[in-house]
Design an enzyme around this catalytic site. Structure first.
Site, mmCIF file in Angstrom:
data_model
loop_
_atom_site.group_PDB
_atom_site.id
_atom_site.type_symbol
_atom_site.label_atom_id
_atom_site.label_comp_id
_atom_site.label_asym_id
_atom_site.label_seq_id
_atom_site.Cartn_x
_atom_site.Cartn_y
_atom_site.Cartn_z
ATOM 1 C CB CYS A 95 -1.043 -5.695 -3.672
ATOM 2 S SG CYS A 95 -1.328 -5.751 -1.848
ATOM 3 C CD1 TRP A 96 3.122 -1.203 -0.464
ATOM 4 C CD2 TRP A 96 3.826 -1.011 -2.049
ATOM 5 N NE1 TRP A 96 3.876 -0.286 -0.078
ATOM 6 C CE2 TRP A 96 5.451 -0.515 -1.354
ATOM 7 C CE3 TRP A 96 4.629 -1.452 -3.482
ATOM 8 C CZ2 TRP A 96 6.324 0.633 -0.830
ATOM 9 C CZ3 TRP A 96 5.973 -0.559 -3.793
ATOM 10 C CH2 TRP A 96 6.424 -0.126 -2.582
#
Length: 350
Positions: A95-96
């Site tokens: 993810c980020w």
């Protein structure tokens, strides 16, 4: 379990069956690890909603609501895109920042029995590696520029040289633009970060000990800006000049831009944008050729009256030195093959 990557080649050679980007579709569209598939656990709107709750209500409420949304979306992915994955499937999830979104999704996959791992640091790890490679350190590669007037088939020659064992870097291909006013729609180009990811991945696969053929470009391709490290190499690189008769160039250009000429209204609009540079009389002549469907003659006129003069001025200002010259008598399949042979041979001597 998380996996750490310290280099771009290590990231690209990850050894997993699939790389899954669980960020929102907007985040994925801007940039992602090459080859990753998008399985967002929060949509664009859902991500914005959870973020608002986090700031305006409480982190606890945001996590509770976010967890429910993630679970629903994860279930849809498992029943949909992942339904055919076998027992031994081994995915890599990010993810980020390698936080809750990737760990939540990976945990669900692991409970099923799949050997899921997450990227330590998430997408930010990839972005840092790309930024460091293109902006913080000098590139180790040896470039050779393929130079020539518009219509000399420079872009078309790159894959032919690659097929002959040469290393090539197709910047226009990576930028989704053909490098001129008629070259493409900027809205169809990747984001700057997406271009840089593709560029860094491509460069990571090239042997620094062998030359890399690159088409001579300006520092911008459409709305994409070349990183300073690459531009610095290009300004110092030796050049191979490709030349061809104007008739051969006009025929080749007309073939290459058939998609543009298929939309006369759009092409007419693009030509009108050159009135300030070339004057009404010249552009009116082009418009007449377009209206009559004389595309080869229009291509020749554009080169003689617009592209060639601009190119000649640029060449005079920079006074490039050519390491080799290749003359293509024709730019049909046989002519391109002969030119590619000559370019590949010249690269071995540079």
């Amino acid at each position: 379990m998380s996996t750490r990557f310290d280099t771009i080649p290590a990231f690209l050679d990850h050894g997993f069956d699939d790389v899954i980007d669980v960020r929102s579709p907007a985040e994925f569209a801007e940039d992602h690890v090459p080859g990753a598939i998008s399985l967002p656990v929060l949509s664009n709107a859902e991500r914005a909603e959870v973020g608002t709750i986090y700031k305006q209500v409480s982190p606890f409420d945001a996590r509770k609501i976010g967890a429910a949304i993630v679970a629903r979306n994860a279930a849809a992915h498992i029943a949909g895109p992942l339904a055919d994955r076998e027992y031994r499937w081994k995915p890599l999830v990010y993810c980020w920042r390698g936080g809750q979104r990737s760990n939540s999704f990976a945990s669900i996959l692991t409970q099923i029995g799949w050997r899921a791992e997450v990227v330590e640091g998430g997408y930010q790890t990839w972005r840092r590696l790309v930024h460091d490679a293109l902006y913080e350190t000098a590139l180790p590669h040896r470039l050779v520029l393929l130079d020539g007037f518009t219509g000399t088939a420079k872009t078309a020659l790159l894959p032919l040289v690659e097929a002959r064992g040469g290393q090539v870097l197709d910047l226009e291909g990576l930028a989704h633009h053909r490098g001129s006013l008629l070259g493409g729609d900027p809205d169809e180009q990747p984001a700057q970060k997406g271009f840089e990811s593709a560029l860094a991945a491509r460069l990571a696969r090239h042997d620094p000990e062998r030359p890399v053929l690159v088409e001579a470009e300006s520092s911008k391709i459409g709305r994409i800006t070349l990183p300073p490290s690459l531009w610095a190499l290009m300004t110092r690189a030796p050049r191979i000049e490709i030349t061809a008769p104007i008739g051969a160039r006009a025929e080749f250009l007309a073939r290459q831009y058939e998609d543009v000429s298929a939309d006369p209204a759009r092409l007419s609009h693009l030509l009108d944008q050159l009135r300030a540079h070339r004057g009404h009389a010249v552009v009116d002549g082009w418009q007449k050729l377009l209206a009559e469907g004389r595309m080869v003659e229009l291509s020749a006129a554009l080169m003689v009256e617009h592209y060639d003069p601009a190119y000649a001025r640029s060449r005079a200002a920079h006074a490039p030195v050519f390491a080799a010259h290749v003359e293509a008598g024709t730019l049909d399949a046989e002519g391109l093959a002969r030119a590619a042979d000559a370019i590949a041979a010249a690269m071995r001597d540079i």
